[in-house]
Design a protein around this motif. Sequence first.
Motif, PDB file in Angstrom:
ATOM      1  N   VAL A  53      45.090  37.884  44.448  1.00  8.78           N
ATOM      2  CA  VAL A  53      44.888  36.649  43.686  1.00  8.78           C
ATOM      3  C   VAL A  53      44.290  35.674  44.834  1.00  8.78           C
ATOM      4  O   VAL A  53      43.295  35.635  44.935  1.00  8.78           O
ATOM      5  N   ARG A  54      44.632  35.929  46.363  1.00  8.15           N
ATOM      6  CA  ARG A  54      44.185  34.988  46.753  1.00  8.15           C
ATOM      7  C   ARG A  54      43.065  35.478  47.216  1.00  8.15           C
ATOM      8  O   ARG A  54      41.415  34.887  47.317  1.00  8.15           O
ATOM      9  N   TYR A  55      42.375  36.932  47.268  1.00 12.11           N
ATOM     10  CA  TYR A  55      40.928  36.895  47.818  1.00 12.11           C
ATOM     11  C   TYR A  55      40.149  37.564  46.935  1.00 12.11           C
ATOM     12  O   TYR A  55      39.391  38.234  46.627  1.00 12.11           O
ATOM     13  N   THR A  56      40.505  37.154  45.414  1.00 12.29           N
ATOM     14  CA  THR A  56      39.614  37.568  44.265  1.00 12.29           C
ATOM     15  C   THR A  56      39.182  36.017  43.175  1.00 12.29           C
ATOM     16  O   THR A  56      40.498  35.398  43.251  1.00 12.29           O
ATOM     17  N   ASP A  57      38.118  36.160  43.625  1.00 11.32           N
ATOM     18  CA  ASP A  57      37.640  34.551  42.572  1.00 11.32           C
ATOM     19  C   ASP A  57      37.642  35.629  41.735  1.00 11.32           C
ATOM     20  O   ASP A  57      37.277  34.272  40.210  1.00 11.32           O
ATOM     21  N   ARG A  58      36.572  36.767  40.961  1.00 14.41           N
ATOM     22  CA  ARG A  58      36.833  36.008  38.943  1.00 14.41           C
ATOM     23  C   ARG A  58      37.197  37.851  38.985  1.00 14.41           C
ATOM     24  O   ARG A  58      37.656  38.975  39.770  1.00 14.41           O
ATOM     25  N   GLY A  59      38.038  37.838  37.605  1.00 10.29           N
ATOM     26  CA  GLY A  59      38.476  39.150  37.379  1.00 10.29           C
ATOM     27  C   GLY A  59      39.826  39.483  37.362  1.00 10.29           C
ATOM     28  O   GLY A  59      40.287  38.270  36.469  1.00 10.29           O
ATOM     29  N   GLY A  60      40.088  40.055  37.491  1.00  6.79           N
ATOM     30  CA  GLY A  60      41.638  39.870  38.009  1.00  6.79           C
ATOM     31  C   GLY A  60      42.473  40.880  38.717  1.00  6.79           C
ATOM     32  O   GLY A  60      41.504  42.280  39.457  1.00  6.79           O
ATOM     33  N   ILE A  61      43.404  41.393  38.120  1.00 10.35           N
ATOM     34  CA  ILE A  61      43.953  42.535  39.508  1.00 10.35           C
ATOM     35  C   ILE A  61      45.335  43.836  38.465  1.00 10.35           C
ATOM     36  O   ILE A  61      46.074  43.123  37.810  1.00 10.35           O
ATOM     37  N   GLU A  62      45.105  44.640  38.808  1.00 10.68           N
ATOM     38  CA  GLU A  62      46.099  45.779  38.471  1.00 10.68           C
ATOM     39  C   GLU A  62      47.262  46.102  38.963  1.00 10.68           C
ATOM     40  O   GLU A  62      47.023  46.110  40.149  1.00 10.68           O
ATOM     41  N   VAL A  63      48.496  46.638  38.612  1.00  7.62           N
ATOM     42  CA  VAL A  63      49.187  46.825  38.949  1.00  7.62           C
ATOM     43  C   VAL A  63      50.065  47.796  37.939  1.00  7.62           C
ATOM     44  O   VAL A  63      50.568  47.684  37.637  1.00  7.62           O
TER      45      VAL A  63
END
Length: 325
Positions: free
Chosen positions: A224-234
């Motif tokens: 989350v800290r190093y993502t500016d746009r888009g998303g994260i998948e776990v």
Amino acid sequence: MFNKRHIGEMGVYALVLVLVTWLFIHLDAYEAFQAWSRTQESWELDELALALPAVLICLVLFSLNRVRELRARARLLEESRRELAEAHESLHTLNRSRETFLTTACHELKSPLIGIVNAFELLRLSDDEADQRELIELAGLSARKLGLLVDSVLQFSRQESLAPAQTVFSPGELLTSVTDMSQLQARSRGLTLRARLAGDVPPLMRGSESVLRLVALNLVGNAVRYTDRGGIEVELGYRDAPAGELVLTVSDTGRGIRAEDLKAIFKPYVRAQGGNEGLGLGLSIVQRSVERCNGTITVESVPGKGSRFTVRIPAEPAPEDEAQA
């Protein structure tokens, strides 16, 4: 048994013996000694002279043994000196690490503290209700950031002393709790956070739940800290061959990591390029925690496109009656 130095010393002793013998012969010492000994028959000097070569040989052997002992002591002294030098270097490295930690920690802890102080100072001076709410929210965010920094320090300091506990837990519930705790942080940055539990994951597992939770929260927080746009998948999956293990995958569409920086990201106090938050302890804590569980962690990253962390931690299916117990 004998090295070149021993052979050289024996050669020196032999040369000295030959030179002394030649000198005695050249000076007719033997004839003079024989003539004098005949005048002293009661002293048995002829018989004593026969023992002279044996005495010389004993002296040579004694000298060789002494030399061997001295060299053994010299080796021990050299090993001790080397060990002391290594210990000194370790202490020096530890001292440098302590100084780096104190400098980094004080700098990072100071920022949220100043934010809290300034927020309350402005809150005291402001009469506008909207401004007051905003200042209270700012103070709360700074306080939460301070709490996260303190937690990182505590986790880093105690991870070597606490053994990972083996417990029975639900992988689905663990994944849900991690997602719920990270969802607000992701939304505040306009990011999506999706979690997926693979169909082959047993409902109950026996393993290091605390380590898996810590690792997941750190990896998601970094994403989350190093993502500016888009998303994260776990994603959480399970493999039963060659040995049972849970496989945690955290992918993001963030800034990515340069190839030359990949080897350093797991070192303490190292932050990714462009990062200005945290103490740089998160990934170090993750790696050490995973290794203490006999697990592995790998990373794939493309600058500008994102990163993918894969963690494998040993775990085995557990029967339902263990959970009830």
